[in-house]
Design a protein around this motif. Structure first.
Motif, PDB file in Angstrom:
ATOM      1  N   ALA A   1       0.809  -1.223   0.000  1.00  0.00           N
ATOM      2  CA  ALA A   1       0.000   0.000   0.000  1.00  0.00           C
ATOM      3  C   ALA A   1       0.844   1.276   0.000  1.00  0.00           C
ATOM      4  O   ALA A   1       0.307   2.358  -0.235  1.00  0.00           O
ATOM      5  CB  ALA A   1      -0.915   0.008   1.225  1.00  0.00           C
ATOM      6  N   TYR A   2       2.134   1.171   0.258  1.00  0.00           N
ATOM      7  CA  TYR A   2       2.982   2.369   0.345  1.00  0.00           C
ATOM      8  C   TYR A   2       2.990   3.091  -1.004  1.00  0.00           C
ATOM      9  O   TYR A   2       3.098   2.471  -2.062  1.00  0.00           O
ATOM     10  CB  TYR A   2       4.405   1.976   0.750  1.00  0.00           C
ATOM     11  CG  TYR A   2       5.319   3.151   0.939  1.00  0.00           C
ATOM     12  CD1 TYR A   2       5.232   3.956   2.074  1.00  0.00           C
ATOM     13  CD2 TYR A   2       6.260   3.484  -0.019  1.00  0.00           C
ATOM     14  CE1 TYR A   2       6.074   5.043   2.248  1.00  0.00           C
ATOM     15  CE2 TYR A   2       7.100   4.567   0.144  1.00  0.00           C
ATOM     16  CZ  TYR A   2       7.005   5.348   1.273  1.00  0.00           C
ATOM     17  OH  TYR A   2       7.835   6.433   1.437  1.00  0.00           O
ATOM     18  N   ASP A   3       2.881   4.416  -0.969  1.00  0.00           N
ATOM     19  CA  ASP A   3       2.845   5.209  -2.192  1.00  0.00           C
ATOM     20  C   ASP A   3       4.275   5.504  -2.665  1.00  0.00           C
ATOM     21  O   ASP A   3       4.879   6.499  -2.269  1.00  0.00           O
ATOM     22  CB  ASP A   3       2.074   6.513  -1.959  1.00  0.00           C
ATOM     23  CG  ASP A   3       1.863   7.296  -3.237  1.00  0.00           C
ATOM     24  OD1 ASP A   3       2.492   6.964  -4.274  1.00  0.00           O
ATOM     25  OD2 ASP A   3       1.077   8.255  -3.207  1.00  0.00           O
ATOM     26  N   PHE A   4       4.787   4.634  -3.509  1.00  0.00           N
ATOM     27  CA  PHE A   4       6.145   4.795  -4.004  1.00  0.00           C
ATOM     28  C   PHE A   4       6.275   5.936  -5.007  1.00  0.00           C
ATOM     29  O   PHE A   4       7.382   6.319  -5.369  1.00  0.00           O
ATOM     30  CB  PHE A   4       6.658   3.483  -4.618  1.00  0.00           C
ATOM     31  CG  PHE A   4       7.106   2.490  -3.590  1.00  0.00           C
ATOM     32  CD1 PHE A   4       8.387   2.542  -3.070  1.00  0.00           C
ATOM     33  CD2 PHE A   4       6.246   1.498  -3.137  1.00  0.00           C
ATOM     34  CE1 PHE A   4       8.810   1.632  -2.112  1.00  0.00           C
ATOM     35  CE2 PHE A   4       6.650   0.582  -2.180  1.00  0.00           C
ATOM     36  CZ  PHE A   4       7.942   0.658  -1.668  1.00  0.00           C
ATOM     37  N   SER A   5       5.162   6.507  -5.450  1.00  0.00           N
ATOM     38  CA  SER A   5       5.257   7.637  -6.375  1.00  0.00           C
ATOM     39  C   SER A   5       5.510   8.949  -5.631  1.00  0.00           C
ATOM     40  O   SER A   5       6.202   9.834  -6.142  1.00  0.00           O
ATOM     41  CB  SER A   5       4.005   7.745  -7.250  1.00  0.00           C
ATOM     42  OG  SER A   5       2.857   7.899  -6.452  1.00  0.00           O
TER      43      SER A   5
END
Length: 146
Positions: free
Chosen positions: A130-134
Motif C-alpha cells: 500500500a505504500y505510495d512509491f510515487s
C-alpha cells in the motif's frame, strides 16, 4: 512506476520467508514497476564463493542500486547479527541519495545509523503493498537506538 532494489539477507528459512513476503507485497503494489531482489537474481553460471562470482555479484548489485529509484531494506537483525551485505547496500544507497524504506518487523532496537538514514519506516511487509512509491511519504522510527 518506481524501480525498487530490495536489500535483505536470505541465508536462513526465516530470512527467506521474510524477504518472500516483501517481494510479494512489492509485486502487489501498483506504483512499483520493477523490483530487483538479489535473492532472485543470483549468478548461476559461476560457482558461488569464487572470486569471479563475487566480482560479478558485487557489480550487478551495485549497478541495480544505481538504477533503482528507491531501496527497500529489511533490517530485522537479531542482537549483533547484522547482515553486512545489507548494511553495505543501505550505506551505498544513502550515499547515492536514494530514499531508503526500512522494513523492521521484529521488536528489536534499531541502529542509530539506520534510524537516522531512512526515509520511511514500516513495521509489516504487507505495508509495502500500500505504500505510495510515487510520492514517497516520510515516516520515522521513534524507538530506542544503539
Amino acid at each position: 512506476m518506481t524501480n525498487v532494489y530490495l536489500a535483505g539477507p536470505f541465508f536462513s528459512e526465516e530470512q527467506i520467508s521474510r524477504i518472500e513476503r516483501a517481494e510479494k507485497a512489492l509485486a502487489a503494489n501498483p506504483r512499483v514497476g520493477n523490483v530487483f531482489s538479489p535473492r532472485l537474481n543470483e549468478i548461476r553460471d559461476l560457482e558461488m564463493g569464487t572470486p569471479e562470482w563475487a566480482t560479478e555479484t558485487f557489480q550487478m548489485d551495485v549497478r541495480q542500486i544505481d538504477q533503482a529509484d528507491v531501496v527497500v531494506a529489511l533490517v530485522d537483525f537479531v542482537d549483533d547479527q547484522v547482515d553486512s551485505g545489507t548494511a553495505f547496500e543501505i550505506g551505498y544507497a544513502f550515499h547515492s541519495k536514494k530514499p531508503i524504506v526500512v522494513l523492521h518487523e521484529k521488536d528489536t532496537i534499531l541502529n542509530l545509523m539506520l534510524a537516522e538514514g531512512l526515509h520511511a519506516y514500516l513495521r509489516e511487509a504487507e505495508a509495502l503493498a500500500a505504500y505510495d512509491f510515487s510520492t514517497l511519504p516520510e515516516s520515522h522510527y521513534h524507538g530506542e537506538v544503539i
